[in-house]
Design a protein around this motif. Structure first.
Motif, PDB file in Angstrom:
ATOM      1  N   TYR A  86       1.032  -1.142  -0.084  1.00 31.09           N
ATOM      2  CA  TYR A  86       0.030   0.002   0.021  1.00 31.09           C
ATOM      3  C   TYR A  86       0.711   1.021  -0.266  1.00 31.09           C
ATOM      4  O   TYR A  86       2.025   1.325   0.317  1.00 31.09           O
ATOM      5  CB  TYR A  86      -1.115  -0.005   1.205  1.00 31.09           C
ATOM      6  N   HIS A  88       1.405   4.955   1.257  1.00 31.64           N
ATOM      7  CA  HIS A  88       1.661   6.543   1.602  1.00 31.64           C
ATOM      8  C   HIS A  88       1.479   7.682   1.265  1.00 31.64           C
ATOM      9  O   HIS A  88       2.656   7.312   1.243  1.00 31.64           O
ATOM     10  CB  HIS A  88       2.126   6.502   3.462  1.00 31.64           C
ATOM     11  N   VAL A 178      -3.860   3.884   0.110  1.00 32.91           N
ATOM     12  CA  VAL A 178      -3.943   4.359   1.466  1.00 32.91           C
ATOM     13  C   VAL A 178      -4.878   5.515   1.734  1.00 32.91           C
ATOM     14  O   VAL A 178      -4.917   7.178   1.368  1.00 32.91           O
ATOM     15  CB  VAL A 178      -3.057   5.083   2.282  1.00 32.91           C
ATOM     16  N   HIS A 181      -5.956   8.423   5.989  1.00 30.37           N
ATOM     17  CA  HIS A 181      -4.478   8.895   6.796  1.00 30.37           C
ATOM     18  C   HIS A 181      -5.790   9.658   7.490  1.00 30.37           C
ATOM     19  O   HIS A 181      -7.302   9.559   7.754  1.00 30.37           O
ATOM     20  CB  HIS A 181      -3.833   9.353   6.080  1.00 30.37           C
ATOM     21  N   ASP A 351       2.283  -4.761   9.156  1.00 28.88           N
ATOM     22  CA  ASP A 351       2.570  -3.601   8.244  1.00 28.88           C
ATOM     23  C   ASP A 351       3.766  -2.972   8.516  1.00 28.88           C
ATOM     24  O   ASP A 351       4.197  -2.267   9.633  1.00 28.88           O
ATOM     25  CB  ASP A 351       1.182  -2.789   8.387  1.00 28.88           C
ATOM     26  N   SER A 353       7.713  -0.659   6.678  1.00 26.53           N
ATOM     27  CA  SER A 353       7.735   0.251   5.305  1.00 26.53           C
ATOM     28  C   SER A 353       9.229   0.444   5.492  1.00 26.53           C
ATOM     29  O   SER A 353       9.970   0.372   6.713  1.00 26.53           O
ATOM     30  CB  SER A 353       7.989   2.113   6.027  1.00 26.53           C
ATOM     31  N   TRP A 357       7.113   6.453   6.713  1.00 27.98           N
ATOM     32  CA  TRP A 357       5.516   5.714   5.826  1.00 27.98           C
ATOM     33  C   TRP A 357       5.908   6.991   4.807  1.00 27.98           C
ATOM     34  O   TRP A 357       4.925   6.544   4.015  1.00 27.98           O
ATOM     35  CB  TRP A 357       4.708   6.893   7.238  1.00 27.98           C
ATOM     36  N   ASN A 388       4.717  -0.818   3.321  1.00 23.07           N
ATOM     37  CA  ASN A 388       4.602   0.790   2.317  1.00 23.07           C
ATOM     38  C   ASN A 388       5.457   1.151   1.658  1.00 23.07           C
ATOM     39  O   ASN A 388       6.584   0.488   1.285  1.00 23.07           O
ATOM     40  CB  ASN A 388       4.419   1.270   3.214  1.00 23.07           C
TER      41      ASN A 388
END
Length: 550
Positions: A86, A88, A178, A181, A351, A353, A357, A388
């Motif tokens: 995903y 950000h 995302v 947020h 999850d 990164s 993020w 991420n």
């Protein structure tokens, strides 16, 4: 004639509308009048449709934990996928442009930008680095608040097709944006809030990504972080300057320590989420924390609605959560930048990164080797990785991030059989390098796996994989498979190295399974050996063994 035909025979013949030629032939033979036939076909078809509707109704979930526990929270497609992505990305991505690369900035810029150390207290009594940077870049947050950042959103380089192609190259099996947020900004063409990417940016990244991601065969997901919005914008109200007409972004005014959202917040939270479900039909909805602080009624309403939508769409959907939001029987537990230090059931998710993020200039990313090792460790313990990707403010993906994903994909192209559609083996692994504890954010402990660190996965009772987490030298010794230990009670038929045609030489003795390192290794990171077994057997009772019994 008609009176000689048994209606039961006719209804059995007309079992569906799928075999029209056969039906017509049957009717011609029996000389049945067309009007009666049509009426009968309609009646039978209607009855079948009614049965289907009744069946669906009987499967539908009610807003209770007892009803929701009947859901298959971890369908096979999810357990098989192992790796998802995903992104950000949003207006806040531009906030750190021009920031000092040697200064620490908190990730929640829309919250920290208001903490001046005076109106909004801080632990140090001084303004946060976010406040200082924001004031220098835009001006005092009282005048140039987060709303101003939204108004500067410029997604001019976003290309959903390029994103989807990169996700496929990475080896991911599900991906998405995302969606919302903590900043309450919708990354879709929302009708439930004016603070959306269509009004500010002119794009609908959710629609574009859904189209391109699903076109590649990947599942489509979306993440929601807006439960925390209630606390996220409390400093904005404390600092001042929020106009009443903008409360639909910042929420209604409330105290810094308030953990009780008002009715308007609940209504808005649900309206945005429901709209997204109805319009974009995601296969997976991922929740960030703080949803556990919202009332039980809201959480039950969401689960029942989404799972019932899955029934309506005829697909198994997945929900993931943090903290204590849901019981593990109804959704997938997620560990932020962490994982258990032992196998865990039911299936779970990490999850993580490779760096910050959201976008940061001069960002430092984990190496492909580190991420591959983390993925292997996760999969060996019955988990999945959600990675991420932090795009640039304009929506392009940094070259270093592209290279990282492509390198992971190249490794998975060779070793994917040891990852995808696997399940935990008898033990998850062996070796000296372990996480000191399991849970959230355990990645803060620097882990460097060695060639003596090994993880296991399995495809079936007759096929499992030995994954060596670093390049071995002369030989690999898998101590767990020693003849002195009863972990493996089946003869080994064959051992191969994924990505290689070289014959593997091995012996099993009291030291363990000793594999001579091949002369050439097909990948630069972890190495996966496939072990094929004869399979466990038992003798049946009978024959001479019980001949003496009277």
């Amino acid at each position: 004639m008609l009176d000689t035909i048994k209606l039961g025979d006719l209804s059995n013949s007309i079992s569906s509308f799928d075999n029209v030629p056969t039906i017509i032939q049957f009717l011609n033979m029996k000389k049945v009048k067309l009007t009666l036939v049509l009426a009968l076909m309609f009646t039978i078809g209607y009855g079948q449709q009614s049965n289907k509707i009744e069946d669906n109704k009987s499967q539908m979930f009610e807003e209770s934990w007892q009803s929701l526990e009947k859901v298959n929270a971890s369908p096979n497609w999810f357990q098989d996928a192992k790796f998802g992505i995903y992104a950000h990305w949003g207006p806040v991505s531009s906030a750190f442009e021009g920031s000092d690369p040697d200064t620490f900035y908190a990730g929640w810029h829309g919250m920290k930008m208001y903490e001046d150390g005076k109106k909004v207290p801080t632990k140090s009594g001084k303004p946060t680095s976010n406040f200082v940077h924001h004031s220098k870049k835009y001006g005092n947050p009282k005048k140039y608040g987060y709303k101003y950042i939204i108004e500067q959103f410029d997604p001019s380089a976003f290309d959903a097709k390029q994103w989807a192609e990169l996700f496929v190259k990475s080896g991911a099996k599900f991906a998405g944006p995302v969606a919302m947020h903590h900043d309450n900004f919708a990354m879709w063409d929302s009708k439930s809030t004016r603070w959306n990417s269509k009004n500010y940016g002119g794009i609908d990244p959710s629609a574009e990504l859904k189209k391109e991601i699903e076109a590649t065969g990947l599942k489509f997901m979306a993440s929601f972080h807006h439960a925390f919005t209630w606390q996220y914008y409390a400093p904005a109200h404390k600092h001042g300057g929020v106009a009443p007409e903008d409360y639909d972004l910042y929420t209604n005014p409330h105290e810094l320590n308030s953990e009780t959202p008002d009715d308007q917040f609940y209504a808005d939270w649900w309206a945005k989420l429901k709209e997204y479900i109805d319009v974009y039909q995601p296969d997976l909805i991922w929740f960030d924390w703080w949803l556990e602080n919202m009332n039980e009624e809201t959480r039950l309403k969401f689960l029942a609605y989404y799972y019932n939508k899955g029934l309506e769409w005829n697909k198994e959907v997945v929900v993931s959560y943090k903290e204590s939001t849901f019981p593990e029987t109804v959704a997938i537990k997620d560990y932020e930048r962490g994982r258990p230090n032992q196998p865990k059931s039911p299936t779970w998710l990490t999850d993580t990164s490779p760096g910050a993020w959201f976008y940061r200039p001069n960002a430092k990313f984990k190496t492909p080797n580190e991420l591959v090792d983390i993925l292997v460790d996760i999969v060996s313990k019955n988990g999945l990785m959600l990675l991420n990707v932090p795009p640039n403010p304009d929506g392009s993906i940094p070259q270093e991030m592209q290279d990282l994903l492509i390198n992971m994909g190249e490794w998975l192209a060779i070793n994917g059989d040891a990852i995808y559609a696997t399940r935990p083996w008898t033990i998850f692994g062996e070796g000296p390098t372990r996480l000191p504890e399991g849970g959230h954010k355990v990645e803060k402990f620097k882990i460097e796996y060695k060639s003596t660190d090994i993880r296991f996965t399995k495809k079936s009772d007759k096929e499992f994989y030995i994954i060596v987490l670093d390049t071995p030298t002369n030989e690999i010794i898998v101590k767990s498979l020693s003849t002195e230990i009863g972990v493996l009670n089946s003869k080994i038929k064959n051992i191969t190295l994924l990505g290689s045609n070289e014959k593997i030489n091995w012996v099993k003795d009291d030291r363990g399974l000793v594999i001579k390192t091949p002369s050439k290794l097909p990948s630069n990171y972890a190495h996966a050996f496939k072990v094929v077994l004869e399979g466990y057997k038992e003798n049946n009772i009978g024959g001479n063994i019980d001949a003496h019994v009277d």
